[in-house]
Design a protein around this motif. Sequence first.
Motif, mmCIF file in Angstrom:
data_model
loop_
_atom_site.group_PDB
_atom_site.id
_atom_site.type_symbol
_atom_site.label_atom_id
_atom_site.label_comp_id
_atom_site.label_asym_id
_atom_site.label_seq_id
_atom_site.Cartn_x
_atom_site.Cartn_y
_atom_site.Cartn_z
ATOM 1 N N ASN A 192 1.810 5.680 9.870
ATOM 2 C CA ASN A 192 2.397 4.243 9.609
ATOM 3 C C ASN A 192 1.350 3.102 9.884
ATOM 4 O OD1 ASN A 192 5.073 4.827 9.017
ATOM 5 N ND2 ASN A 192 5.488 5.345 11.269
ATOM 6 N N ILE A 193 0.539 3.126 10.544
ATOM 7 C CA ILE A 193 -0.398 2.199 10.733
ATOM 8 C C ILE A 193 -1.355 1.836 9.610
ATOM 9 C CG2 ILE A 193 -2.527 1.583 11.969
ATOM 10 C CD1 ILE A 193 -1.514 2.638 14.650
ATOM 11 N N VAL A 194 -1.930 3.004 9.172
ATOM 12 C CA VAL A 194 -2.573 3.136 7.782
ATOM 13 C C VAL A 194 -1.794 2.407 6.615
ATOM 14 C CG1 VAL A 194 -3.722 4.447 5.885
ATOM 15 C CG2 VAL A 194 -4.008 4.981 8.517
ATOM 16 N N LYS A 195 -0.489 2.844 6.539
ATOM 17 C CA LYS A 195 0.372 2.379 5.515
ATOM 18 C C LYS A 195 0.590 0.914 5.666
ATOM 19 C CE LYS A 195 4.678 3.685 3.264
ATOM 20 N NZ LYS A 195 5.974 4.142 3.270
ATOM 21 N N VAL A 196 0.749 0.332 6.723
ATOM 22 C CA VAL A 196 0.943 -1.007 6.990
ATOM 23 C C VAL A 196 -0.360 -1.899 6.287
ATOM 24 C CG1 VAL A 196 0.772 -2.845 8.713
ATOM 25 C CG2 VAL A 196 2.262 -1.019 8.992
ATOM 26 N N TYR A 197 -1.589 -1.371 6.713
ATOM 27 C CA TYR A 197 -2.838 -2.166 6.024
ATOM 28 C C TYR A 197 -2.808 -1.878 4.390
ATOM 29 C CZ TYR A 197 -4.946 -2.636 10.579
ATOM 30 O OH TYR A 197 -5.182 -3.381 11.877
ATOM 31 N N ILE A 198 -2.268 -0.617 4.182
ATOM 32 C CA ILE A 198 -2.393 -0.506 2.359
ATOM 33 C C ILE A 198 -1.283 -1.540 1.998
ATOM 34 C CG2 ILE A 198 -1.686 1.106 0.555
ATOM 35 C CD1 ILE A 198 -2.935 3.298 2.464
ATOM 36 N N VAL A 199 -0.007 -1.643 2.653
ATOM 37 C CA VAL A 199 0.984 -2.282 1.871
ATOM 38 C C VAL A 199 0.563 -3.956 2.183
ATOM 39 C CG1 VAL A 199 3.415 -3.168 2.277
ATOM 40 C CG2 VAL A 199 2.841 -0.741 2.391
ATOM 41 N N LYS A 200 -0.138 -4.173 3.327
ATOM 42 C CA LYS A 200 -0.524 -5.578 3.331
ATOM 43 C C LYS A 200 -1.634 -5.871 2.329
ATOM 44 C CE LYS A 200 -2.683 -8.654 6.827
ATOM 45 N NZ LYS A 200 -3.360 -8.832 8.262
ATOM 46 N N GLU A 201 -2.497 -4.993 2.039
ATOM 47 C CA GLU A 201 -3.731 -5.293 0.912
ATOM 48 C C GLU A 201 -2.959 -5.172 -0.471
ATOM 49 O OE1 GLU A 201 -7.443 -5.985 -0.289
ATOM 50 O OE2 GLU A 201 -6.614 -5.852 1.827
ATOM 51 N N HIS A 202 -2.168 -4.420 -0.601
ATOM 52 C CA HIS A 202 -1.291 -4.525 -1.989
ATOM 53 C C HIS A 202 -0.595 -5.991 -2.007
ATOM 54 C CE1 HIS A 202 1.983 -2.491 -4.406
ATOM 55 N NE2 HIS A 202 1.404 -3.333 -5.357
ATOM 56 N N SER A 203 0.051 -6.429 -1.042
ATOM 57 C CA SER A 203 0.734 -7.601 -1.178
ATOM 58 C C SER A 203 -0.092 -8.729 -1.260
ATOM 59 C CB SER A 203 1.219 -7.945 0.282
ATOM 60 O OG SER A 203 2.208 -8.947 0.166
ATOM 61 N N SER A 204 -1.526 -8.814 -0.761
ATOM 62 C CA SER A 204 -2.521 -9.739 -0.768
ATOM 63 C C SER A 204 -3.090 -9.878 -2.360
ATOM 64 C CB SER A 204 -3.659 -9.598 0.304
ATOM 65 O OG SER A 204 -4.445 -10.518 -0.012
ATOM 66 N N LEU A 205 -3.294 -8.412 -2.724
ATOM 67 C CA LEU A 205 -3.625 -8.533 -4.014
ATOM 68 C C LEU A 205 -2.805 -8.906 -5.166
ATOM 69 C CD1 LEU A 205 -6.343 -7.399 -5.814
ATOM 70 C CD2 LEU A 205 -5.060 -5.104 -5.910
ATOM 71 N N SER A 206 -1.448 -8.458 -4.919
ATOM 72 C CA SER A 206 -0.605 -9.212 -5.900
ATOM 73 C C SER A 206 -0.445 -10.432 -6.120
ATOM 74 C CB SER A 206 0.987 -8.498 -5.488
ATOM 75 O OG SER A 206 0.856 -7.103 -5.546
ATOM 76 N N ALA A 207 -0.406 -11.189 -4.638
ATOM 77 C CA ALA A 207 -0.092 -12.643 -4.843
ATOM 78 C C ALA A 207 -1.577 -13.289 -5.296
ATOM 79 C CB ALA A 207 -0.186 -13.190 -3.300
ATOM 80 N N GLU A 208 -2.552 -12.697 -5.283
ATOM 81 C CA GLU A 208 -3.935 -13.262 -5.517
ATOM 82 C C GLU A 208 -4.056 -13.137 -7.179
ATOM 83 O OE1 GLU A 208 -7.088 -15.466 -4.712
ATOM 84 O OE2 GLU A 208 -5.999 -14.528 -3.224
ATOM 85 N N GLN A 209 -3.673 -11.866 -7.822
ATOM 86 C CA GLN A 209 -3.678 -11.484 -9.280
ATOM 87 C C GLN A 209 -2.598 -12.560 -9.850
ATOM 88 O OE1 GLN A 209 -2.889 -7.629 -9.467
ATOM 89 N NE2 GLN A 209 -5.153 -6.938 -9.596
#
Length: 233
Positions: free
Chosen positions: A31-48
């Motif tokens: 779950n901790i790893v998944k939080v970081y992955i989802v956070k990075e995904h969210s950041s990348l989506s917004a940036e793109q």
Amino acid sequence: MKWLNNERGNAAIFMLWLLGIVAIIFVLTINIVKVYIVKEHSSLSAEQAALAGTAVLIENTAQAIENYERNPNYLLIREIHELAEGKSYSEQIEDKKNQYLSSGSDESTAYIKAVNEVLTRQRLNWNGFLKQELRRELSETKAGAEALVRSAVMNVINSNHARTEDTVISFSLDKWRVEVESTVRFESVSDNKYISRFIEDIPQKGYGPTLAYMENVYASGMSFPEIPEEESE
């Protein structure tokens, strides 16, 4: 013999308890790893998404300059400008862009830097016709610029499986850039016993590059009378 059997039973219980603890730690780690992955995904989506919105404004800027330089009604003012500066706006932008490309900038960054340098407030206040074309293509208001980029932004948000209903698009009149805030949904992994399953939307923001020339487009200043649509076609 009974004592040995009790020892074996206790050892089995201990092993089961230990395996349970390990399983819980494993689920927590996932779950901790998944939080970081989802956070990075969210950041990348917004940036793109912010970059996609910026690309729309850049394309419309290029179109406005092309409209200005092809319109026969602007011939006199173009001749005056080229007599004073030696080159058209598009030629100056191309020269500046090539300078930035040779210094290592990518195509998009080089073009933005070039336009920021060429389309100064002084030039646009002097040449009301060019400013007029830019305002037609880019909109004269913050809300208009946001509406202009919305489709491109939402396409990226959708393709990245971010949440469109949580997406906020803004064109900053302070930073002069497209800003996008969106979320990606996090769903936890559960052991269905000790760790409850929960869902949370993780927000992140993305920013496009600064389009400093947009301030000059929006700024009030000297402007030539608008040419009626039927004359400019």
